[in-house]
Design a protein around this motif. Structure first.
Motif, PDB file in Angstrom:
ATOM      1  N   THR A   1       0.833  -1.190   0.000  1.00 54.15           N
ATOM      2  CA  THR A   1       0.000   0.000   0.000  1.00 54.15           C
ATOM      3  C   THR A   1       0.875   1.250   0.000  1.00 54.15           C
ATOM      4  N   PRO A   2       0.347   2.368  -0.487  1.00 47.58           N
ATOM      5  CA  PRO A   2       1.109   3.624  -0.432  1.00 47.58           C
ATOM      6  C   PRO A   2       1.550   3.982   0.986  1.00 47.58           C
ATOM      7  N   GLU A   3       0.707   3.694   1.977  1.00 41.39           N
ATOM      8  CA  GLU A   3       1.037   4.023   3.358  1.00 41.39           C
ATOM      9  C   GLU A   3       2.224   3.191   3.847  1.00 41.39           C
ATOM     10  N   GLN A   4       2.231   1.891   3.547  1.00 38.41           N
ATOM     11  CA  GLN A   4       3.353   1.036   3.941  1.00 38.41           C
ATOM     12  C   GLN A   4       4.656   1.535   3.325  1.00 38.41           C
ATOM     13  N   VAL A   5       4.594   1.849   2.039  1.00 39.29           N
ATOM     14  CA  VAL A   5       5.798   2.288   1.323  1.00 39.29           C
ATOM     15  C   VAL A   5       6.296   3.617   1.879  1.00 39.29           C
ATOM     16  N   ALA A   6       5.394   4.553   2.090  1.00 40.14           N
ATOM     17  CA  ALA A   6       5.790   5.867   2.582  1.00 40.14           C
ATOM     18  C   ALA A   6       6.417   5.770   3.972  1.00 40.14           C
ATOM     19  N   GLU A   7       5.868   4.930   4.833  1.00 39.65           N
ATOM     20  CA  GLU A   7       6.444   4.744   6.165  1.00 39.65           C
ATOM     21  C   GLU A   7       7.854   4.155   6.072  1.00 39.65           C
ATOM     22  N   THR A   8       8.025   3.197   5.183  1.00 41.32           N
ATOM     23  CA  THR A   8       9.331   2.565   5.006  1.00 41.32           C
ATOM     24  C   THR A   8      10.356   3.567   4.486  1.00 41.32           C
ATOM     25  N   VAL A   9       9.976   4.320   3.464  1.00 41.69           N
ATOM     26  CA  VAL A   9      10.896   5.306   2.899  1.00 41.69           C
ATOM     27  C   VAL A   9      11.258   6.362   3.945  1.00 41.69           C
ATOM     28  N   LYS A  10      10.285   6.817   4.705  1.00 43.74           N
ATOM     29  CA  LYS A  10      10.564   7.818   5.745  1.00 43.74           C
ATOM     30  C   LYS A  10      11.574   7.281   6.758  1.00 43.74           C
ATOM     31  N   ALA A  11      11.404   6.017   7.165  1.00 45.32           N
ATOM     32  CA  ALA A  11      12.341   5.413   8.114  1.00 45.32           C
ATOM     33  C   ALA A  11      13.750   5.334   7.518  1.00 45.32           C
ATOM     34  N   GLY A  12      13.827   4.981   6.239  1.00 47.93           N
ATOM     35  CA  GLY A  12      15.124   4.912   5.583  1.00 47.93           C
ATOM     36  C   GLY A  12      15.771   6.267   5.432  1.00 47.93           C
ATOM     37  N   VAL A  13      14.969   7.282   5.136  1.00 52.82           N
ATOM     38  CA  VAL A  13      15.488   8.652   5.005  1.00 52.82           C
ATOM     39  C   VAL A  13      15.973   9.170   6.349  1.00 52.82           C
ATOM     40  N   GLN A  14      15.230   8.923   7.413  1.00 48.94           N
ATOM     41  CA  GLN A  14      15.626   9.377   8.742  1.00 48.94           C
ATOM     42  C   GLN A  14      16.942   8.755   9.182  1.00 48.94           C
ATOM     43  N   GLU A  15      17.198   7.527   8.732  1.00 48.57           N
ATOM     44  CA  GLU A  15      18.446   6.841   9.055  1.00 48.57           C
ATOM     45  C   GLU A  15      19.591   7.279   8.139  1.00 48.57           C
TER      46      GLU A  15
END
Length: 351
Positions: free
Chosen positions: A141-155
């Motif tokens: 889902t778009p929500e799953q992907v966006a959460e994952t990308v945000k976590a990767g960007v924050q790291e």
């Protein structure tokens, strides 16, 4: 030269012993034998191994305190792998492991398969395609992907761009999913995003995908007769319609942000280069990639084009791209910015 080494490896494949693969997978991303991703110095090298690989003269072995590729038992090149990012150990808000959400293919760059389905899968599937076998979730889902990308960007594990791709879905649902996912990512981060999909039947969807930074609508094969053989379902979309889609994409995404993959080795080089020139003449950057015959595909018994053949294709393609004033180094996201599975940028830079 690194470019020559990269072309050799991508034409022959690289053997990876099962025991070493298991050791690598515990610590590193992109260390799977079917899709290898590593670095020679600072150059990313990606290749999709297939049934041709067991005959390869190249093999990854432990070397000193790291790893190296040996050619016929002689040292060919030292290599390094990407460390697994910490966000891989996290889960999305609905409990999905983030490691299952994306594949890191170069430093700072994941590719995300949004859906493993394809309307052509079966008798009409493209003969080079393995989307139905990709080791990932059936649908994200778009929500799953966006959460994952945000976590990767924050790291700071995801820091250059994100590539979204999707199989062909009925009623332009692939384009709709790409648009919604790009929008969801952009609402949480400022990371550049590319979308990669089939020409939508409704051109309004191109504008909907405009929250992304770059777009890829892939021809794969230019020669019409070869398209009918290799792509029995997708060949129904005529070149004239692709041209119409490309024009709309350029209006929405702008110069150097529209690309189209052409797979070298599936047609004769003359028609392939005609395809390169056709795309460039429209303002679309041809993405020159060697054909990889992956396991489970209907072309699994073939071999990739030789590195000598690819060098000639790269050199001629660079001339064509330059003649039309395009610059693949200015594309914000996707294949052209990542560059691991082809060597045209290294050939162009003379490294």
């Amino acid at each position: 030269m690194i470019a020559e080494k990269k072309m050799e490896l991508q034409s022959k494949g690289v053997r990876l012993d099962w025991n070493i693969e298991q050791k690598l997978k515990k610590k590193f991303a992109g260390a799977e034998s079917d899709y290898l991703s590593f670095f020679i110095e600072d150059v990313p090298v990606g290749l999709m191994n297939g049934l041709y690989t067991p005959a390869s003269p190249f093999e990854i072995k432990e070397h000193e305190e790291g790893y190296a590729i040996f050619k016929n038992e002689n040292l060919f090149s030292e290599i390094r792998f990407m460390k697994k990012p910490r966000f891989y150990d996290q889960k999305t808000s609905d409990g999905t492991p983030m490691e299952r959400m994306c594949k890191m293919v170069a430093p700072g760059f994941p590719i995300i398969y949004l859906h493993r389905g394809c309307a052509y899968w079966g008798p009409k599937q493209c003969k080079f395609c393995v989307v139905g076998y990709v080791d990932t979730l059936e649908e994200k889902t778009p929500e799953q992907v966006a959460e994952t990308v945000k976590a990767g960007v924050q790291e700071s594990a995801i820091k250059t761009h994100v590539a979204l791709t999707c199989g062909v879905l009925p009623q332009d649902n692939g384009s709709k999913l790409l648009a919604k996912t790009a929008k969801a990512i952009k609402e949480k981060t400022e990371i550049p995003v590319s979308v990669n999909g089939e020409p939508p039947r409704n051109l309004d969807h191109i504008n909907d995908m405009g929250r992304a930074d770059s777009i890829y609508i892939n021809l794969e094969v230019f020669d019409n007769k070869t398209r009918k053989d290799i792509m029995p379902g997708k060949c129904a979309i005529k070149l004239d319609y692709y041209d119409k889609v490309f024009k709309e994409c350029l209006e929405v995404f702008g110069e150097n942000q529209v690309g189209s993959v052409l797979l070298a080795g599936l047609e004769n080089d003359k028609s392939y280069l005609e395809g390169v020139e056709h795309l460039a003449s429209l303002g679309v950057i041809p993405v020159v990639i060697p054909f990889y015959p992956t396991a489970h595909s209907k072309l699994s018994d073939r071999s990739p084009p030789s590195h000598e053949r690819m060098l000639e294709i790269y050199l001629k393609s660079i001339d064509i791209i330059n003649d039309y004033g395009l610059n693949m180094l200015k594309t914000n996201a996707g294949f052209l910015r990542g560059g691991s599975i082809f060597a045209i940028k290294e050939v162009m830079r003379g490294v």
